[in-house]
Design an enzyme around this catalytic site. Structure first.
Site, PDB file in Angstrom:
ATOM      1  N   ALA A  45       0.716  -1.495   0.255  1.00  0.00           N
ATOM      2  CA  ALA A  45      -0.231   0.099  -0.447  1.00  0.00           C
ATOM      3  C   ALA A  45       1.113   1.328   0.015  1.00  0.00           C
ATOM      4  O   ALA A  45       2.582   1.469   0.500  1.00  0.00           O
ATOM      5  CB  ALA A  45      -1.101  -0.671   0.877  1.00  0.00           C
ATOM      6  N   ALA A  92       0.909   5.564   1.344  1.00  0.00           N
ATOM      7  CA  ALA A  92      -0.438   6.326   1.200  1.00  0.00           C
ATOM      8  C   ALA A  92       0.582   8.143   1.067  1.00  0.00           C
ATOM      9  O   ALA A  92       1.873   7.786   0.856  1.00  0.00           O
ATOM     10  CB  ALA A  92      -0.539   6.351   2.447  1.00  0.00           C
ATOM     11  N   SER A  93       0.265   9.533   1.571  1.00  0.00           N
ATOM     12  CA  SER A  93       0.656  10.478   1.251  1.00  0.00           C
ATOM     13  C   SER A  93       1.797  10.354   2.021  1.00  0.00           C
ATOM     14  O   SER A  93       3.375  11.101   1.689  1.00  0.00           O
ATOM     15  CB  SER A  93      -0.205  11.451   2.165  1.00  0.00           C
ATOM     16  N   ILE A  94       2.215   9.709   3.300  1.00  0.00           N
ATOM     17  CA  ILE A  94       3.306  10.312   4.057  1.00  0.00           C
ATOM     18  C   ILE A  94       4.386   8.764   3.224  1.00  0.00           C
ATOM     19  O   ILE A  94       5.121   8.997   3.750  1.00  0.00           O
ATOM     20  CB  ILE A  94       3.077  10.623   5.413  1.00  0.00           C
ATOM     21  N   GLN A 112       4.788   4.078   3.307  1.00  0.00           N
ATOM     22  CA  GLN A 112       4.287   3.419   1.785  1.00  0.00           C
ATOM     23  C   GLN A 112       4.957   2.471   2.762  1.00  0.00           C
ATOM     24  O   GLN A 112       6.207   1.938   3.544  1.00  0.00           O
ATOM     25  CB  GLN A 112       4.340   3.144  -0.026  1.00  0.00           C
ATOM     26  N   VAL A 113       4.095   0.973   2.584  1.00  0.00           N
ATOM     27  CA  VAL A 113       4.538  -0.099   3.352  1.00  0.00           C
ATOM     28  C   VAL A 113       4.887  -1.667   2.365  1.00  0.00           C
ATOM     29  O   VAL A 113       4.292  -1.947   1.653  1.00  0.00           O
ATOM     30  CB  VAL A 113       3.241  -1.126   3.978  1.00  0.00           C
ATOM     31  N   LYS A 140       7.162   0.140   7.059  1.00  0.00           N
ATOM     32  CA  LYS A 140       6.609   1.289   6.718  1.00  0.00           C
ATOM     33  C   LYS A 140       7.553   1.885   7.073  1.00  0.00           C
ATOM     34  O   LYS A 140       8.360   2.365   7.224  1.00  0.00           O
ATOM     35  CB  LYS A 140       5.903   1.255   7.889  1.00  0.00           C
ATOM     36  N   ASP A 167      -7.960   5.711  15.051  1.00  0.00           N
ATOM     37  CA  ASP A 167      -8.147   6.473  13.734  1.00  0.00           C
ATOM     38  C   ASP A 167      -8.896   4.642  13.220  1.00  0.00           C
ATOM     39  O   ASP A 167      -8.202   4.307  12.233  1.00  0.00           O
ATOM     40  CB  ASP A 167      -7.502   6.448  13.267  1.00  0.00           C
TER      41      ASP A 167
END
Length: 659
Positions: free
Chosen positions: A228, A230-232, A234-235, A249, A387
């Site tokens: 995946a 994301a904006s900050i 990735q994994v 991460k 979250d």
């Protein structure tokens, strides 16, 4: 060459003496760079100019002094001229240090780096302003008024275009419906972060640098294609040399620098928004932004997430929660890399997981497991996932549930947990009075009218008893807080949001379960741990021991009170003596200024009068003495003026401290 060596030695000696004189004047160290520059200018520029003035005034024969025939009078003239340059340089540096202390100055490298950062921030600020203008915020930036409720759609478009930081901040703001108008919060909730993955050629070397060792010394395998992005960060999936399946991460290389620049800009824009909007001032947009910025900074530091992971895992083990919390590997955790156990399965929100969960014969049990686990986190452990959307809930291959992504974890203390339980119990019983008492202690600020608040809560509870929609209950409750000018602390707002968003997850697991009934039913089952009789006995014992200790120390507390009164009297007398001492120092400084003026007058008289004995070859003594007194007048006057300036601020500061 020899002459330059002598000149260098003389300059060094001159600069050292100049620094010592200024230290005596200021009573503090002076900047080395400015002292060196002042000394060089004084020695090579002002000193020769002084000799020209001496020659023009007829005080000495400078042409003869340039030859080899140097008399004692010539030496005296040189010393006096040097003394004057020293006095003037010291006075200049003393004044400069007082106005602009060298401690505030920075080196050339730091200045260059700061200039680069300012330029980068300025360019980004111009870009953000252009985005704002494009989306219709020009009147606001030019000083017009605005209502927050009307910002919705254009603000979402502007935040999406501005990038990851502003999108993240908008998402965090959307969760604070207790202080953000409903329409604006709904619009902000539509913000989504989308990002393309960084290439392995970029993140692979970064991962290796962060771990401080080659990748094959840590991982048996690691997939260069991310699971995946994301904006900050990735994994990437991998396997340790020990055979454990993990995910790594990895933060994007430029994420932190970009976020820091954007946070600075966002804070500036919030300050401007508060200047332009009454609604923004009422909810404290700038203060709210500071809290959101800190949350975002925490999300950028993966060590925070690593600590959150350890806390959640320990709490789950203590409470016996059925929710799996992955294991972290602290030895492979840095500010930009986090390695943790991989939970096999699919996110609850994915199409691959939801049908399986919904048709499973154990779906109701899974829903109860999820509700119990979250309520245990909030009401028993006081440490919960803040979250918790469907994408962060994993349906494991064995049918169980697990949680991922612990960048946002909140903590609720025991008193807040008990009050929250009181409110939930009052909600089920439709007891508006008890709910009002709980809200008064939970919220920030005071309600304008308890009776109005109680009436609104009664209406809310009546509607909730008929309309079993927890998400609607959460929204109405937060709007009620906003209407009564109340605000929940961030951790409690996160707890309310978590319980509300859990409804969608329960619907994905078991569409037959009524979430409102389920959560209110399970609250009392889970809360038994909070209301455990043994724990109540321990609390009563602790409070009794505290009372006994207070009574035992009551005599000493009375003695301390008497001693405090005595100290207060002594302190007041000391302040009075201090004021007298300050007045005396002011008087001495004024006398010093007057003495400097007298020295200057005496110096002028002696120089203008001339005559008196002479020193070979033909140097008059009285003008020389006058010039020396003039230098002394400069030093004494400068010192007295600095002392007087410092003392002039003392009364106001002492008065404010007394107040």
């Amino acid at each position: 060459m020899f002459a330059w060596l002598i000149a260098t030695v003389l300059v060094v000696v001159y600069v050292v003496i100049l620094g010592v004189v200024v230290r005596l004047l200021l009573g503090a160290p002076v900047g080395a760079v400015r002292t060196l520059l002042t000394g060089i200018v004084g020695f090579f520029v002002i000193l020769p100019a002084m000799f020209v003035l001496i020659g023009d005034a007829g005080l000495a024969d400078t042409e003869r002094m340039a030859g080899e025939d140097v008399a004692i009078g010539d030496v005296v003239v040189v010393l006096v001229a040097t003394l004057w340059i020293l006095a003037l340089g010291a006075a200049f540096l003393a004044g400069l240090e007082f106005v602009w202390p060298s401690e505030r100055s920075v080196g050339l490298l730091a200045r260059a780096r700061g200039g680069r950062d300012r330029m980068r921030r300025t360019l980004r600020y111009i870009e953000i302003v252009r985005i704002a203008m494009r989306h219709g915020f020009g009147p606001l930036l030019r000083g017009g008024s605005v209502r927050l409720e009307e910002l919705g759609a254009p603000l979402v478009s502007a935040l999406n275009e501005a990038g990851v930081t502003f999108v993240k901040l908008g998402q965090l703001l959307a969760s604070r419906r207790d202080i953000v108008p409903q329409r604006l919060a709904v619009d902000l909730a539509t913000l989504q972060t989308q990002a393309d993955a960084e290439s392995w050629d970029t993140v692979g070397p970064l991962l290796e640098r962060e771990l401080g060792r080659p990748l094959d010394a840590v991982f048996a395998t690691i997939d260069p294609i991310p699971l995946a992005a994301a904006s900050i960060g990735q994994v990437h999936a991998g396997m340790l040399l020990s055979g454990e399946r993990v995910v790594a991460k990895i933060q994007r290389p430029k994420a932190r620098a970009q976020v820091e620049v954007d946070i600075d800009i966002a804070l500036r824009l919030c300050r401007r928004l508060e200047d332009r909007s009454e609604s923004a001032r009422r909810i404290g947009v700038r203060r709210l932004m500071e809290g959101l910025a800190q949350s975002l900074r925490d999300e950028l530091d993966y060590r925070v997430e690593g600590r959150n992971l350890a806390l959640m895992r320990s709490a789950a083990a203590r409470s016996g929660s059925g929710l799996l919390i992955p294991r972290g590997y602290p030895e492979f955790c840095t500010a930009r890399v986090l390695v943790m156990e991989r939970i096999g399965g699919q996110p609850l929100g994915s199409s691959a997981a939801s049908p399986h969960a919904s048709t499973s014969s154990d779906s109701h049990d899974a829903a109860i497991e999820l509700v119990d686990g979250v309520l245990h986190q909030i009401l028993i452990d006081g440490i919960f996932h803040a979250d918790l959307h469907a994408g962060n809930i994993m349906v494991r291959d064995d049918g169980g549930l697990g949680l991922i992504d612990f960048g946002s974890v909140a903590i609720i203390d025991r008193e807040q947990r008990e009050l929250l339980l009181t409110f939930l119990s009052a909600l089920r019983a439709e007891d508006a009075y008890s709910a009002t008492v709980a809200i008064r202690h939970l919220s920030l600020g005071e309600p304008r009218d308890d009776q109005d608040l109680r009436r609104d809560l009664g209406e809310l509870f009546t509607i909730t008893a008929v309309e079993r929609d927890t998400a609607q209950l959460s929204d109405r409750l937060l709007r009620l807080f906003h209407r009564h000018q109340l605000a929940l602390p961030g951790n409690l707002a996160a707890a309310v949001r978590t319980m509300a968003t859990l409804q969608d997850a329960i619907a994905s697991l078991d569409s037959r379960s009524e979430y409102a009934d389920l959560i209110l039913e399970r609250v009392h089952q889970v809360a038994r741990g909070l209301l455990d009789p043994q724990r109540a006995r321990l609390v009563a014992t602790a409070q009794a021991m505290t009372t006994a200790q207070y009574l035992r120390r009551l005599p000493s507390n009375l003695d301390a009170l008497t001693e405090a009164q005595t100290i207060h009297v002594r302190t007041r007398r000391a302040r009075e003596r201090g004021r007298r001492s300050w007045s005396l120092r002011i008087l001495l400084a004024l006398i010093g200024c007057g003495f400097g003026v007298l020295l200057g007058v005496a110096a002028s008289v002696l120089v203008l009068h001339g005559g008196g004995p002479t020193i070979p070859p033909n140097v008059s003594v009285l003008p020389v003495i006058g010039v020396v007194l003039g230098a002394a007048a400069v030093v004494v006057g400068t010192r007295s003026a600095i002392v007087l300036k410092r003392l002039s601020t003392a009364p106001s500061s002492s008065t404010s401290s007394r107040r």
